[in-house]
Design a protein around this motif. Structure first.
Motif, mmCIF file in Angstrom:
data_model
loop_
_atom_site.group_PDB
_atom_site.id
_atom_site.type_symbol
_atom_site.label_atom_id
_atom_site.label_comp_id
_atom_site.label_asym_id
_atom_site.label_seq_id
_atom_site.Cartn_x
_atom_site.Cartn_y
_atom_site.Cartn_z
ATOM 1 N N ARG A 139 -4.459 19.426 7.873
ATOM 2 C CA ARG A 139 -4.245 18.413 7.955
ATOM 3 C C ARG A 139 -2.537 18.779 6.347
ATOM 4 O O ARG A 139 -2.237 18.730 5.796
ATOM 5 C CB ARG A 139 -4.616 17.242 6.476
ATOM 6 C CG ARG A 139 -6.032 17.301 7.843
ATOM 7 C CD ARG A 139 -6.785 17.099 7.028
ATOM 8 N NE ARG A 139 -7.219 16.451 5.589
ATOM 9 C CZ ARG A 139 -8.222 15.685 5.200
ATOM 10 N NH1 ARG A 139 -9.622 15.571 5.144
ATOM 11 N NH2 ARG A 139 -7.674 15.054 3.961
ATOM 12 N N SER A 180 -3.363 25.032 7.154
ATOM 13 C CA SER A 180 -4.274 23.698 7.053
ATOM 14 C C SER A 180 -4.071 23.011 8.029
ATOM 15 O O SER A 180 -3.195 23.112 8.969
ATOM 16 C CB SER A 180 -3.127 22.405 6.055
ATOM 17 O OG SER A 180 -4.379 21.412 5.683
ATOM 18 N N GLU A 187 2.467 16.699 0.868
ATOM 19 C CA GLU A 187 2.275 15.191 -1.086
ATOM 20 C C GLU A 187 2.361 16.473 -1.459
ATOM 21 O O GLU A 187 3.058 15.974 -2.970
ATOM 22 C CB GLU A 187 0.592 14.937 -0.236
ATOM 23 C CG GLU A 187 1.078 13.826 -0.084
ATOM 24 C CD GLU A 187 -0.645 13.664 0.073
ATOM 25 O OE1 GLU A 187 -1.536 13.568 -1.160
ATOM 26 O OE2 GLU A 187 -1.482 12.624 0.837
ATOM 27 N N LEU A 236 -7.227 23.566 1.944
ATOM 28 C CA LEU A 236 -8.585 22.774 1.373
ATOM 29 C C LEU A 236 -9.494 23.980 1.244
ATOM 30 O O LEU A 236 -10.358 24.158 2.133
ATOM 31 C CB LEU A 236 -8.967 22.253 2.426
ATOM 32 C CG LEU A 236 -7.407 21.036 2.193
ATOM 33 C CD1 LEU A 236 -7.454 19.355 3.196
ATOM 34 C CD2 LEU A 236 -7.471 20.436 0.715
ATOM 35 N N GLU A 278 -0.168 16.925 6.300
ATOM 36 C CA GLU A 278 0.243 16.075 4.892
ATOM 37 C C GLU A 278 0.136 16.083 3.943
ATOM 38 O O GLU A 278 0.343 15.661 2.668
ATOM 39 C CB GLU A 278 -0.279 13.803 5.101
ATOM 40 C CG GLU A 278 -1.656 13.761 5.531
ATOM 41 C CD GLU A 278 -2.483 14.627 6.956
ATOM 42 O OE1 GLU A 278 -3.414 14.760 7.444
ATOM 43 O OE2 GLU A 278 -1.388 15.134 7.602
ATOM 44 N N GLU A 279 -1.154 16.689 3.497
ATOM 45 C CA GLU A 279 -1.845 16.997 2.170
ATOM 46 C C GLU A 279 -0.817 18.235 1.891
ATOM 47 O O GLU A 279 -0.628 18.132 0.116
ATOM 48 C CB GLU A 279 -3.492 18.350 2.194
ATOM 49 C CG GLU A 279 -4.218 16.080 3.175
ATOM 50 C CD GLU A 279 -6.255 16.409 2.319
ATOM 51 O OE1 GLU A 279 -6.467 17.339 1.871
ATOM 52 O OE2 GLU A 279 -6.398 15.099 2.674
#
Length: 187
Positions: A86, A84, A92, A56, A88-89
């Motif tokens: 997160r 990261s 995805e 990100l 899960e991002e």
């Protein structure tokens, strides 16, 4: 002089500094970029031996940087650690198991970082003919760090302790000056 270039692309200065501090001193030249746009420029200019990429990012996202790296055979051969907070991002967009790069979840410790670097070096696609062959040397250096390059660690700790002691001595001197000033004012 450091012979291995690691590019850390992360919008968090804390992460960029943390990675620099976790790597053995003298073995690596750590370059950093605060966004994807700056990171892509440095990838092309500096030709790092390893890329640590936050997923990100501002300006150009880590996903877009990842896609540009994957679309170029020469860049794709540079070992990659995707980071990261997160996971899960990431999953995805990129399905597990991750095949050609290592993934590290933030926050991370030194041991986890070194393991991710070693894994990235091991699973990176082979470079096309004519590409730089410095990645195996960087992997060996990371391996030395993981196997306990304790003399370098001890030396680095001694340097930190000496620096801290000098700071403590300076603070003691300042406190003495302040106390002398206060005593003079109280007379």
């Amino acid at each position: 002089m450091a012979s291995h270039k690691i590019l850390v692309i992360d919008d968090s200065k804390v992460i960029r500094v943390r990675v620099r501090e976790m790597l053995p001193p003298g073995n690596f030249e750590v370059l950093d970029a605060k966004d994807g746009e700056e990171g892509l420029k440095l990838i092309r200019q500096a030709r790092p031996n390893l890329i640590m990429l936050d997923f990100l990012l501002p300006k150009v996202s880590g996903w877009e940087v990842f896609q540009q790296i994957q679309s170029n055979a020469e860049l794709r051969s540079i070992p990659l650690v995707l980071m990261s907070g997160r996971k899960e991002e990431v999953t995805e967009k990129i399905q597990e198991p991750f095949k050609h790069f290592a993934f590290i979840e933030k926050p991370f410790e030194k041991k986890t970082l070194i393991e991710a670097i070693k894994l990235a070096m091991k699973i990176a696609p082979k470079a096309p003919a004519g590409a730089a062959a410095a990645a195996p040397a960087a992997a060996a250096a990371a391996g030395d760090a993981a196997s306990g390059d304790s003399s370098a660690d001890v030396q680095a700790l001694k340097q930190q302790m000496a620096k801290m002691q000098a700071e403590i001595d300076g603070l003691k001197k300042q406190i003495t000056q302040i106390m002398t000033f206060i005593k003079q004012k109280m007379k």
